[in-house]
Scaffold this active site. Sequence first.
Site, PDB file in Angstrom:
ATOM      1  N   HIS A 143       0.831  -1.201   0.000  1.00 41.21           N
ATOM      2  CA  HIS A 143       0.000   0.000   0.000  1.00 41.21           C
ATOM      3  C   HIS A 143       0.864   1.249   0.000  1.00 41.21           C
ATOM      4  O   HIS A 143       0.501   2.269  -0.543  1.00 41.21           O
ATOM      5  CB  HIS A 143      -0.921   0.035   1.220  1.00 41.21           C
ATOM      6  N   HIS A 165       2.681  10.012   7.648  1.00 40.90           N
ATOM      7  CA  HIS A 165       2.146   9.352   8.840  1.00 40.90           C
ATOM      8  C   HIS A 165       3.286   8.706   9.618  1.00 40.90           C
ATOM      9  O   HIS A 165       3.997   7.849   9.071  1.00 40.90           O
ATOM     10  CB  HIS A 165       1.138   8.266   8.444  1.00 40.90           C
TER      11      HIS A 165
HETATM   12 ZN   LIG Z   1      -0.923   6.332   6.245  1.00 34.39          ZN
END
Ligand SMILES: [Zn+2]
Length: 253
Positions: A61, A112
Site C-alpha cells: 500500500h 504518517h
Molecule cells: Zn498512512
Amino acid sequence: EARPDGEHNWSSNYPFCGGAFQSPIDFQTQLLRYDPNLPPIQVQNYNLATKEQLTLSNNGHSVQLSLPSHMYISSLPHRYSAAQLHFHWGSSNLLTGSEHTVNGKRFAGEMHVVHFNSDKYPNISMAVDKHDGLAVLGVFIEIGEFNPAFDKFFKYMNGIKYRAFNIHALLPARLDEYYRYDGSLTTPPCYPISAVYIVCSNVTVVSLQFLALATALYASYAQESTTVPLHGNYRKPQIADNRVVLVSFKDGK
Ligand SMILES: [Zn+2]
Ligand SMILES: *[C@@H]1O[C@H](CO)[C@@H](O)[C@H](O)[C@H]1NC(C)=O
Ligand SMILES: *[C@@H]1O[C@H](CO)[C@@H](O)[C@H](O)[C@H]1NC(C)=O
Ligand SMILES: *[C@@H]1O[C@H](CO)[C@@H](O)[C@H](O)[C@H]1NC(C)=O
C-alpha cells in the site's frame, strides 16, 4: 483512486474496512470541537543523530521506513513508541494526495508516523487491533519553498540504512495546533478505533520540483511488487459516524 489492490474491494476480504469508524475523514468545520486542554504534541528522540538501522519496505500500500522504538510521543496518556513512517502522495501528474482533507481541500501529500502503545503492548503486531493500540502523527505537505530536511531524507531514501536522520525536522515548527480523533489504519485490515489520529493543522512545505521527484521515486518504488499502476496511494474520505474531532486551536478553519 485506484490503489494496488483496489480499495473498493477491501471489505470482501477485510470486513472492518467496510465498517464503522474508519479513516481518513474530511475535517469539516461542523465536526470540530475546540478543546482547550489538549496539550502541545511532544515527541522525544526524533532526531536520530546516531546511526540506526532503518529499513525501507513496501507493504503493498505504501513504502514505509521502520523506526526505532526509543522515538516516542510523550504528550498522550500512554507512551506511544514509533514503529514506522510512510507517505501518501498523489501521482506525477496530479500532485495532490493527502488522506485527510480540510473542508474538502486535499493537500499535496501527508506523512504518517505510526506509533504503538508501548506501556501496554510489546510490539505493534499486538497493538494493531486494540482500541488504545496506536497513535498516528499526521503532517500535511504543501508545495512551496525548498525544504532541506525532506530533500536529504528522499535523496537517501533508497540507501537509507545506517544513516542519521532528523525526523523532527520533517515536522512543522509548531506542534500545538492539531486535529485529534479516533480512527483506523487506512489500509487493510482497517481495525476500527485502533488509532488515535493527531494531524498537525500546519503544513510542512516542500518545493514543487522536489515533490514531483519524490512522487515519481516513491511510485516507482511502490510499483516494484505490484503490476497495477499507483495513481495516488490515498484512501477516499470515510463517513464521520457521529465522531467528534477535537481541535487544540480556536476557529478550526
Ligand atoms: Zn498512512
Ligand atoms: C474482489 O475480491 C474478490 C474476493 O477476493 C475477488 O473474487 C474479485 O476478483 C475482486 N475484484 C476485483 C475487481 O479485484
Ligand atoms: C510480538 O509480541 C508477541 C507477544 O510477546 C510475540 O509473540 C510476537 O512474536 C511479537 N511479534 C513480533 C513481530 O516481534
Ligand atoms: C505555519 O507554517 C508557516 C511556514 O513554515 C509559518 O510561517 C507559520 O508561522 C506556521 N503557523 C503556525 C500556526 O505554526
